[in-house]
Design an enzyme around this catalytic site. Structure first.
Site, PDB file in Angstrom:
ATOM      1  N   LYS A  13       0.823  -1.211   0.000  1.00  0.00           N
ATOM      2  CA  LYS A  13       0.000   0.000   0.000  1.00  0.00           C
ATOM      3  C   LYS A  13       0.861   1.268   0.000  1.00  0.00           C
ATOM      4  O   LYS A  13       2.065   1.204   0.281  1.00  0.00           O
ATOM      5  CB  LYS A  13      -0.921  -0.030   1.233  1.00  0.00           C
ATOM      6  CG  LYS A  13      -1.900  -1.214   1.223  1.00  0.00           C
ATOM      7  CD  LYS A  13      -2.803  -1.160   2.449  1.00  0.00           C
ATOM      8  CE  LYS A  13      -3.793  -2.331   2.440  1.00  0.00           C
ATOM      9  NZ  LYS A  13      -4.743  -2.249   3.572  1.00  0.00           N
ATOM     10  N   TYR A  53     -12.723  -2.553  -3.179  1.00  0.00           N
ATOM     11  CA  TYR A  53     -13.205  -2.513  -1.799  1.00  0.00           C
ATOM     12  C   TYR A  53     -14.739  -2.448  -1.701  1.00  0.00           C
ATOM     13  O   TYR A  53     -15.270  -1.966  -0.696  1.00  0.00           O
ATOM     14  CB  TYR A  53     -12.578  -1.336  -1.053  1.00  0.00           C
ATOM     15  CG  TYR A  53     -11.140  -1.574  -0.619  1.00  0.00           C
ATOM     16  CD1 TYR A  53     -10.812  -2.652   0.216  1.00  0.00           C
ATOM     17  CD2 TYR A  53     -10.114  -0.732  -1.022  1.00  0.00           C
ATOM     18  CE1 TYR A  53      -9.505  -2.869   0.623  1.00  0.00           C
ATOM     19  CE2 TYR A  53      -8.793  -0.944  -0.617  1.00  0.00           C
ATOM     20  CZ  TYR A  53      -8.502  -2.016   0.208  1.00  0.00           C
ATOM     21  OH  TYR A  53      -7.208  -2.231   0.627  1.00  0.00           O
ATOM     22  N   ARG A 106       2.817  -6.841   9.186  1.00  0.00           N
ATOM     23  CA  ARG A 106       2.153  -5.742   9.889  1.00  0.00           C
ATOM     24  C   ARG A 106       2.653  -5.615  11.321  1.00  0.00           C
ATOM     25  O   ARG A 106       2.802  -4.508  11.850  1.00  0.00           O
ATOM     26  CB  ARG A 106       0.647  -5.956   9.858  1.00  0.00           C
ATOM     27  CG  ARG A 106       0.038  -5.742   8.469  1.00  0.00           C
ATOM     28  CD  ARG A 106      -1.322  -6.396   8.351  1.00  0.00           C
ATOM     29  NE  ARG A 106      -2.044  -6.002   7.129  1.00  0.00           N
ATOM     30  CZ  ARG A 106      -3.207  -6.540   6.772  1.00  0.00           C
ATOM     31  NH1 ARG A 106      -3.780  -7.469   7.518  1.00  0.00           N
ATOM     32  NH2 ARG A 106      -3.804  -6.148   5.651  1.00  0.00           N
ATOM     33  N   ASN A 120      -1.817  -0.313   7.053  1.00  0.00           N
ATOM     34  CA  ASN A 120      -1.217  -1.576   7.497  1.00  0.00           C
ATOM     35  C   ASN A 120      -0.345  -2.251   6.441  1.00  0.00           C
ATOM     36  O   ASN A 120      -0.195  -3.467   6.430  1.00  0.00           O
ATOM     37  CB  ASN A 120      -2.311  -2.520   8.022  1.00  0.00           C
ATOM     38  CG  ASN A 120      -3.394  -2.754   6.982  1.00  0.00           C
ATOM     39  OD1 ASN A 120      -3.212  -2.404   5.823  1.00  0.00           O
ATOM     40  ND2 ASN A 120      -4.497  -3.354   7.383  1.00  0.00           N
ATOM     41  N   HIS A 123      -1.953  -5.461   1.362  1.00  0.00           N
ATOM     42  CA  HIS A 123      -3.230  -6.132   1.095  1.00  0.00           C
ATOM     43  C   HIS A 123      -2.917  -7.526   0.576  1.00  0.00           C
ATOM     44  O   HIS A 123      -1.972  -7.711  -0.193  1.00  0.00           O
ATOM     45  CB  HIS A 123      -4.027  -5.388   0.020  1.00  0.00           C
ATOM     46  CG  HIS A 123      -5.163  -6.214  -0.519  1.00  0.00           C
ATOM     47  ND1 HIS A 123      -6.365  -6.302   0.149  1.00  0.00           N
ATOM     48  CD2 HIS A 123      -5.257  -7.031  -1.603  1.00  0.00           C
ATOM     49  CE1 HIS A 123      -7.164  -7.127  -0.532  1.00  0.00           C
ATOM     50  NE2 HIS A 123      -6.520  -7.575  -1.593  1.00  0.00           N
ATOM     51  N   GLU A 134      -9.829  -9.646  -7.959  1.00  0.00           N
ATOM     52  CA  GLU A 134      -8.907  -8.530  -7.741  1.00  0.00           C
ATOM     53  C   GLU A 134      -7.796  -8.491  -8.796  1.00  0.00           C
ATOM     54  O   GLU A 134      -7.400  -7.417  -9.257  1.00  0.00           O
ATOM     55  CB  GLU A 134      -8.302  -8.640  -6.329  1.00  0.00           C
ATOM     56  CG  GLU A 134      -9.344  -8.413  -5.232  1.00  0.00           C
ATOM     57  CD  GLU A 134      -8.847  -8.770  -3.837  1.00  0.00           C
ATOM     58  OE1 GLU A 134      -7.668  -9.166  -3.676  1.00  0.00           O
ATOM     59  OE2 GLU A 134      -9.653  -8.651  -2.880  1.00  0.00           O
TER      60      GLU A 134
HETATM   61  P1  DAT Z   1      -7.658  -7.041   5.561  1.00  0.00           P
HETATM   62  O1  DAT Z   1      -6.859  -5.989   4.807  1.00  0.00           O
HETATM   63  O2  DAT Z   1      -6.896  -7.581   6.726  1.00  0.00           O
HETATM   64  O3  DAT Z   1      -8.227  -8.096   4.661  1.00  0.00           O
HETATM   65  P2  DAT Z   1     -10.322  -5.863   5.640  1.00  0.00           P
HETATM   66  O4  DAT Z   1     -10.551  -6.483   4.292  1.00  0.00           O
HETATM   67  O5  DAT Z   1     -11.325  -6.141   6.697  1.00  0.00           O
HETATM   68  O6  DAT Z   1      -8.891  -6.255   6.217  1.00  0.00           O
HETATM   69  O7  DAT Z   1     -10.252  -4.278   5.490  1.00  0.00           O
HETATM   70  C1  DAT Z   1      -9.630  -3.669   4.373  1.00  0.00           C
HETATM   71  C2  DAT Z   1      -8.790  -2.510   4.870  1.00  0.00           C
HETATM   72  O8  DAT Z   1      -9.628  -1.498   5.445  1.00  0.00           O
HETATM   73  C3  DAT Z   1      -7.798  -2.871   5.971  1.00  0.00           C
HETATM   74  O9  DAT Z   1      -6.615  -3.395   5.474  1.00  0.00           O
HETATM   75  C4  DAT Z   1      -7.632  -1.567   6.687  1.00  0.00           C
HETATM   76  C5  DAT Z   1      -8.990  -0.926   6.594  1.00  0.00           C
HETATM   77  N1  DAT Z   1      -9.805  -1.242   7.781  1.00  0.00           N
HETATM   78  C6  DAT Z   1     -10.485  -2.395   8.027  1.00  0.00           C
HETATM   79  N2  DAT Z   1     -11.139  -2.365   9.186  1.00  0.00           N
HETATM   80  C7  DAT Z   1     -10.900  -1.128   9.708  1.00  0.00           C
HETATM   81  C8  DAT Z   1     -11.294  -0.437  10.904  1.00  0.00           C
HETATM   82  N3  DAT Z   1     -12.103  -1.012  11.803  1.00  0.00           N
HETATM   83  N4  DAT Z   1     -10.833   0.814  11.107  1.00  0.00           N
HETATM   84  C9  DAT Z   1     -10.041   1.413  10.200  1.00  0.00           C
HETATM   85  N5  DAT Z   1      -9.622   0.836   9.056  1.00  0.00           N
HETATM   86  C10 DAT Z   1     -10.033  -0.403   8.811  1.00  0.00           C
HETATM   87 MG    MG Z   2      -9.653  -7.889   3.092  1.00  0.00          MG
END
Ligand code: DAT
Ligand code: MG
Length: 140
Positions: A13, A53, A106, A120, A123, A134
Site C-alpha cells: 500500500k 473494496y 504488519r 497496514n 493487502h 482482484e
Molecule cells: P484485511 O486488509 O486484513 O483483509 P479488511 O478487508 O477487513 O482487512 O479491510 C480492508 C482494509 O480497510 C484494511 O486493510 C484496513 C482498513 N480497515 C479495516 N477495518 C478497519 C477499521 N475497523 N478501522 C479502520 N480501518 C479499517
Molecule cells: Mg480484506
C-alpha cells in the site's frame, strides 16, 4: 501456473511504498517460497479502488480507505504458489497493525498512526474468488 498452484493479489500500500518497504515485503514473499508472477508500481485510481473494496462500502472507514489508498504509488504483485492465499495472509498478520503479532509484516513494520484508517502496509486476497476478481481489476 501448475495444477497444484494458486494465485493471490498482493498490494504494498502507499504507506509501505512511501516508507521504502516494498523490497522487504517482496523479500518475505520470496523467502517463503512463493513466486512473483507479475509486478508493477502504480497510483491506485478511485474507480478501481471502489470495485476492489466494494464489500466495505458504507462502513465508517470506507472513504478514508479510498483516500489513503489513492494517496500515492503502490506496488501490485500477482503471487503464485500452493496455498499462497492463506500463506500470505499469515505472513501479513492481523488487520490492526498494533495487534498484529511480531514476526508478521504488519506486526514487525506497522503501527497505528492515529488516522481513521489502518495504514497496514499490505493487502492480500482472502479467497480464490477474491483473488481472481482482484487480479482482474488491477492486471486487466
Ligand atoms: P484485511 O486488509 O486484513 O483483509 P479488511 O478487508 O477487513 O482487512 O479491510 C480492508 C482494509 O480497510 C484494511 O486493510 C484496513 C482498513 N480497515 C479495516 N477495518 C478497519 C477499521 N475497523 N478501522 C479502520 N480501518 C479499517
Ligand atoms: Mg480484506
Amino acid at each position: 501456473m501448475t495444477a497444484q498452484s494458486e494465485r493471490t493479489l498482493v498490494i504494498v500500500k502507499p504507506d509501505g511504498y512511501r516508507r521504502g518497504l516494498t523490497g522487504e515485503v517482496l523479500r518475505r514473499i520470496e523467502a517463503k517460497g512463493y513466486v512473483l508472477a507479475e509486478l508493477k508500481v502504480a497510483t491506485p485510481d478511485r474507480e478501481r479502488l471502489a470495485k476492489h473494496y466494494a464489500e466495505h462500502e458504507g462502513k465508517p472507514f470506507y472513504q478514508p480507505l479510498l483516500e489513503f489508498m489513492s494517496s500515492g504509488p503502490a506496488t501490485f504483485a500477482v503471487v503464485e504458489g500452493h496455498r499462497c492465499i492463506e500463506g500470505f495472509r499469515a505472513l501479513a498478520g492481523a488487520t490492526d497493525p498494533t495487534a498484529a503479532l511480531p514476526g508478521t509484516i504488519r506486526g514487525d513494520l506497522g503501527r497505528d498512526w492515529g488516522e481513521k484508517v489502518q495504514a497496514n502496509i499490505v493487502h492480500g486476497s482472502d479467497s480464490p474468488e477474491s483473488a481472481e476478481r482482484e487480479i482482474g481489476i488491477w492486471f486487466a
